[in-house]
Design an enzyme around this catalytic site. Sequence first.
Site, PDB file in Angstrom:
ATOM      1  N   ASP A  75      54.135  -6.110  13.393  1.00 37.44           N
ATOM      2  CA  ASP A  75      53.709  -4.973  12.600  1.00 37.44           C
ATOM      3  C   ASP A  75      55.004  -4.098  11.797  1.00 37.44           C
ATOM      4  OD1 ASP A  75      51.366  -5.880  14.320  1.00 37.44           O
ATOM      5  OD2 ASP A  75      50.413  -4.082  13.589  1.00 37.44           O
ATOM      6  N   HIS A  77      54.294  -1.662   9.071  1.00 37.46           N
ATOM      7  CA  HIS A  77      53.329  -0.671   8.803  1.00 37.46           C
ATOM      8  C   HIS A  77      54.217   0.270   7.737  1.00 37.46           C
ATOM      9  CE1 HIS A  77      49.472  -1.285  10.235  1.00 37.46           C
ATOM     10  NE2 HIS A  77      49.955  -1.774  11.714  1.00 37.46           N
ATOM     11  N   ASP A 104      50.200  -7.139   8.802  1.00 43.25           N
ATOM     12  CA  ASP A 104      50.230  -5.407   8.974  1.00 43.25           C
ATOM     13  C   ASP A 104      51.634  -4.874   8.342  1.00 43.25           C
ATOM     14  OD1 ASP A 104      48.127  -4.165  11.433  1.00 43.25           O
ATOM     15  OD2 ASP A 104      47.685  -5.703  10.184  1.00 43.25           O
ATOM     16  N   ARG A 108      49.535   3.242   6.824  1.00 45.59           N
ATOM     17  CA  ARG A 108      50.417   4.128   7.861  1.00 45.59           C
ATOM     18  C   ARG A 108      51.618   4.714   7.530  1.00 45.59           C
ATOM     19  NH1 ARG A 108      46.511   5.549  11.865  1.00 45.59           N
ATOM     20  NH2 ARG A 108      45.506   3.928  12.551  1.00 45.59           N
ATOM     21  N   ASN A 136      45.180  -7.535   9.671  1.00 47.46           N
ATOM     22  CA  ASN A 136      43.862  -7.153   9.363  1.00 47.46           C
ATOM     23  C   ASN A 136      44.178  -5.751   8.424  1.00 47.46           C
ATOM     24  OD1 ASN A 136      45.106  -5.455  11.726  1.00 47.46           O
ATOM     25  ND2 ASN A 136      43.276  -4.069  11.586  1.00 47.46           N
ATOM     26  N   HIS A 137      45.341  -5.543   8.363  1.00 49.78           N
ATOM     27  CA  HIS A 137      45.798  -4.490   7.346  1.00 49.78           C
ATOM     28  C   HIS A 137      46.152  -4.794   5.954  1.00 49.78           C
ATOM     29  CE1 HIS A 137      45.597  -0.183   8.989  1.00 49.78           C
ATOM     30  NE2 HIS A 137      45.704  -0.881  10.308  1.00 49.78           N
ATOM     31  N   HIS A 185      48.045 -12.872  13.723  1.00 49.45           N
ATOM     32  CA  HIS A 185      48.197 -11.424  13.808  1.00 49.45           C
ATOM     33  C   HIS A 185      47.185 -10.782  14.755  1.00 49.45           C
ATOM     34  CE1 HIS A 185      48.690  -7.110  12.898  1.00 49.45           C
ATOM     35  NE2 HIS A 185      47.374  -7.265  12.844  1.00 49.45           N
ATOM     36  N   ARG A 235      38.021  -1.539  19.273  1.00 53.08           N
ATOM     37  CA  ARG A 235      38.049  -1.398  17.886  1.00 53.08           C
ATOM     38  C   ARG A 235      36.691  -1.348  17.326  1.00 53.08           C
ATOM     39  NH1 ARG A 235      43.725  -2.521  16.456  1.00 53.08           N
ATOM     40  NH2 ARG A 235      44.749  -3.663  18.163  1.00 53.08           N
TER      41      ARG A 235
END
Length: 329
Positions: A75, A77, A104, A108, A136-137, A185, A235
């Site tokens: 990630d 981000h 990701d 953020r 997933n982002h 991921h 989650r």
Amino acid sequence: LENMVVESSYDGVPLKEEMTQDFIDDMIERFKTGKLLHKKYVYQIILKVKDIVYNEPTMVETHIQSGKKLTVCGDTHGQYFDLLEIFRLNGYPSATHGYLFNGDFVDRGSWSSEIALLLYAYKWMYPSSFFLNRGNHETDDMNRMYGFEGECKHKYNERVFKIFSESFSALPLATLIGDKYLTLHGGLFSDDKITLDDIRKLNRHNQRQPGQSGLMMEMLWTDPQPQPGRGPSKRGVGLQFGPDVTKRFCEANNLKAIIRSHEVRMDGYEVEHNGHCITVFSAPRYCDSTENKGAYINFDNSYEPEYHQFDAVPHPDIKPMAYANNGMM
Ligand SMILES: O=C(O)c1nn[nH]c1-c1ccccc1
Ligand SMILES: [Mn+2]
Ligand SMILES: [Mn+2]
Ligand SMILES: [Mn+2]
């Protein structure tokens, strides 16, 4: 797109039919100083990379030739200045030094469009040695909530977000390194019988968003747990998988390990499940708050993982989630 004109007042390096190192170098500097790219070039880069990744298999396969290197990052981000720190410490992407970003890229952090455009420029420049797995982002629901949609609209326009979203849906879901390491991921599955062939055969193009169940969702959302078996996800979507699940999957598919991201690790990486599950996370001081290190993994054609940690670097005073709309639309 073709008849869009770049005004003579635009002070950046021009982009023509092919990506160039000059354009990338100029782009890196522009983004450092808070400048943007001309929208014509943003459209061109996103649409070109969407076309490249659309035609890649759902599981990309790569081998490392002697004298070459592949770095696996987790990630990022939107933490653009920390991404540049990886390149400063470890070397910029080149024809002999490939990179794999394990999802990701965005949300953020408030330089998500800069990261996405730089990674895409490298994918265009080095399509067979620069790899991108979907996280997933890289999905509409998360981008609406966690800043990327708002950032695209603030810095560029809604159409830029829309074509980024289409390109995210085109991304591969996994990359196999040397037939030994499966990178994805999130992690493994609710069904022990899933094999690499099932991932290869998954048609990702008829399902743009991962949804609440199924193979794509599990590849993007699941997490390892220390207890054997499977457990509920913290989650609210996906599941947790234990060391026995990972062992069975690696044995059945002749893998040394899976390499996944998706979770912060204080050391930037962690080797779990008796070495068969490796987590790598490349956003140090996550969200300007967690005191975690970042990490990346270097491979050469010995396929022995070499773990590197790095610390966050200073960045302009823009907070995480600066463009998030807190879920209101
Ligand atoms: O934003 C994150 O930290 C993140 N990275 N991967 N998944 C998540 C996340 C964040 C909030 C809710 C669900 C998943
Ligand atoms: Mn092979
Ligand atoms: Mn993440
Ligand atoms: Mn994630």
